[in-house]
Design an enzyme around this catalytic site. Sequence first.
Site, PDB file in Angstrom:
ATOM      1  CD  GLU A 112      -7.250  -6.716   5.879  1.00  0.00           C
ATOM      2  OE1 GLU A 112      -7.445  -5.969   6.858  1.00  0.00           O
ATOM      3  OE2 GLU A 112      -6.226  -6.654   5.167  1.00  0.00           O
ATOM      4  CD  GLU A 156      -3.104  -3.045   0.642  1.00  0.00           C
ATOM      5  OE1 GLU A 156      -2.641  -3.118   1.786  1.00  0.00           O
ATOM      6  OE2 GLU A 156      -3.928  -2.162   0.287  1.00  0.00           O
TER       7      GLU A 156
END
Length: 264
Positions: free
Chosen positions: A181, A114
């Site tokens: 996301e 991430e």
Amino acid sequence: MKPTTIASLQKCKQEKKRFATITAYDYSFAKLFADEGLNVILVGDSLGMTVQGHDSTLPVTVADIAYHTTAVRRGAPNGLLLADLPFMAYATPEQAFENAATVMRAGANMVKIEGGEWLVETVKMLTERAVPVCGHLGLTPQSVNIFGGYKVQGRGDEASDRLLSDALALEAAGAQLLVLECVPVELAKRITEALVIPVIGIGAGNVTDGQILVMHDAFGITGGHIPKFAKNFLAETGDIRAAVRQYKAEVESGVYPGEEHSFH
């Protein structure tokens, strides 16, 4: 069964064929998913919440991911397995490589990390050493304390331009997949069209190349808050295999996610 590879997903993007992916954490569900044609599986650090009962993904360790990856690999021997590198497992490129090696030995085909441009050197180091990388932008759950909760990211020109820049930087560094996301549909479309690599969305509308759901959300077995982008496929079918088939079919046809699951 012929193994699913990164090249398989690249071909889907080139042919504009949507594909469905899902999380799994054990042998039985991995086998069920593989049997029903869900051949791209993420061993996510979401297991911290769905399996271990924590309120975030932060307590998950590399050993946890490796353990569950081993089980999932047994259930889906020909699947394309992605495994998360958890919180603080890739603070430096060297640490990332060491921990990636652990989860690759456990059965992963690719690691997911991430973050944006600050990860460029890490992505380069991993790909140069034969570790395929999936990036993850937008709402990155390991940064929940920075974001102040689980909130939509990339709204406004400055924020959206920054995420697009991050996506291009990760691709240029060698990332072969990207998860987006909780971002507005309009931004997801910009990024998906700008990148050569496949983009997998979760809470990013139906404009990405693929979709992913946490399995517990797909089957309505998550306690507490239900994300806007989630759909309970088990409630409609009453049978778990039928639910998997419906999820896959709705993603491939573009029915799911619908407008009610999307952000603007």
